[in-house]
Design a protein around this motif. Sequence first.
Motif, mmCIF file in Angstrom:
data_model
loop_
_atom_site.group_PDB
_atom_site.id
_atom_site.type_symbol
_atom_site.label_atom_id
_atom_site.label_comp_id
_atom_site.label_asym_id
_atom_site.label_seq_id
_atom_site.Cartn_x
_atom_site.Cartn_y
_atom_site.Cartn_z
ATOM 1 N N LYS A 268 5.693 6.214 7.840
ATOM 2 C CA LYS A 268 5.402 6.532 6.436
ATOM 3 C C LYS A 268 4.478 5.484 5.832
ATOM 4 N N ASN A 271 0.990 6.182 6.994
ATOM 5 C CA ASN A 271 0.427 7.330 6.275
ATOM 6 C C ASN A 271 0.054 6.959 4.851
ATOM 7 N N ASP A 272 0.935 6.202 4.160
ATOM 8 C CA ASP A 272 0.642 5.797 2.780
ATOM 9 C C ASP A 272 -0.579 4.881 2.716
ATOM 10 N N PHE A 275 -3.601 7.280 3.004
ATOM 11 C CA PHE A 275 -3.832 8.422 2.117
ATOM 12 C C PHE A 275 -3.235 8.267 0.712
ATOM 13 N N ASP A 276 -2.456 7.244 0.455
ATOM 14 C CA ASP A 276 -1.830 7.088 -0.861
ATOM 15 C C ASP A 276 -2.666 6.133 -1.712
ATOM 16 N N PRO A 277 -3.293 6.619 -2.797
ATOM 17 C CA PRO A 277 -4.126 5.738 -3.637
ATOM 18 C C PRO A 277 -3.334 4.576 -4.235
ATOM 19 N N ALA A 278 -2.079 4.824 -4.595
ATOM 20 C CA ALA A 278 -1.275 3.753 -5.188
ATOM 21 C C ALA A 278 -1.055 2.634 -4.169
ATOM 22 N N MET A 279 -0.730 2.990 -2.929
ATOM 23 C CA MET A 279 -0.549 1.979 -1.892
ATOM 24 C C MET A 279 -1.856 1.241 -1.609
ATOM 25 N N GLN A 280 -2.964 1.967 -1.565
ATOM 26 C CA GLN A 280 -4.259 1.334 -1.323
ATOM 27 C C GLN A 280 -4.629 0.374 -2.446
#
Length: 419
Positions: A268, A271-272, A275-280
């Motif tokens: 997970k 993947n984050d 593809f996860d803007p908050a994580m980036q």
Amino acid sequence: MLPVPVPAADAPVRSPRDMRLMATGMLIAMAMLFLIARATAHHHPAIGFVQAFAEAAMVGGLADWFAVTALFRHPLGLPIPHTAIIPRNKDRIGATLALFLRDNFLTPAVVARRMQKLDVAAAAGRFLASPSGGDGRLREGASRLAADMLEALDQERLGGMVKGAIAQRLRGMNLAPLLGQAIEAAMRDGRHAPVMDGIIHWADRTLEANDHLIRQMVHERAGKILRWTGLDENLSNAIIDGLRRMLAEMAADPGHSLRLKAEEGMAKLANDLQFDPAMQERVARIRDEIVDNPAMQRWIDGLWEQARSGLLRAVRDPGKAMAGRLGEALQQLGGTLQESPRLRLLVNRFVRRAAVGATASYGDSIVKLVSETVRGWDAGTVTSRLENAVGRDLQYIRINGTLVGGLVGLAIHAIDMLF
């Protein structure tokens, strides 16, 4: 005209002034010979041939003297029409020379045709593969030039630019997707298993080293009855033993439920990160905090100083630099350039396109520079430079003219005597 012997390679080369004196001396000698022959012509008929030779030689020498002098100045200072040709036409000469350079050397088609015959890649390969050979003076001169340029630059400004570029490059890196892809690739190939084992073993050693903290926590939170009966100690032992048994099972069983749960968390996270803007955005903030950290700035400063010192050492002692790993890499590159026709083709094509592009972009500027430079010279400068360049050959023309004129006069006199 009669061919003039070319001086031997080891013979001293005469200056234009010496050649001018020789040509003038020959003309004066012919004049004196003419006067002597004319005064003694009645003593013997053969002296007439000498007189005819000297007379025609004077005419030929004077004619060529006039022609040569008229190129650069007015003969005897007299403003005779169509003399002093070069000083009067220096602007036109400069424009013509510039046009000649442009039409014959500085057009993209000409440069491309010339570059087609050059194998720059092979020459570079031979030089890199055998750095001890070639022209050592060229290598030393280039090394001194590079060292002087590095030392002459403003180190504070240059260092600031380099360090700023490094920091900007680091801030511009989107690390989150890279980290996510790295974790995903590691899990796909099973390379995460040793990491997981290492974490489990670390947790086991940490638990063993800090079990007294668990005992103290249970003792403080247990009721008075548990402490009075000593059950808190039994509870602490049970908790510690249970945790250690769980870690041992996780280490021994790759399919343990908690281990699989941890792997799900890693998947997970991968993947984050991708593809996860908050994580980036969170990773980007951490990245910027690391770059702005004083310790990181000191590391970048040290990196620049090491690079600059290494460059200076390399250019000051190219032989030593070529003997290290950099030298081995360059020699290997040289060997590859010599052995790989495809690589040589790519390099030569790049050099040819660069040369043609530079000609197309700057050819007119070079032509204009030549024209304006010649136009800016005064007449005396143009005359002096051209006369020094071709003066010796022009004086040979005078000498040849004197000799040829004399021979022609001799032939005419002989014909006159026969008929």
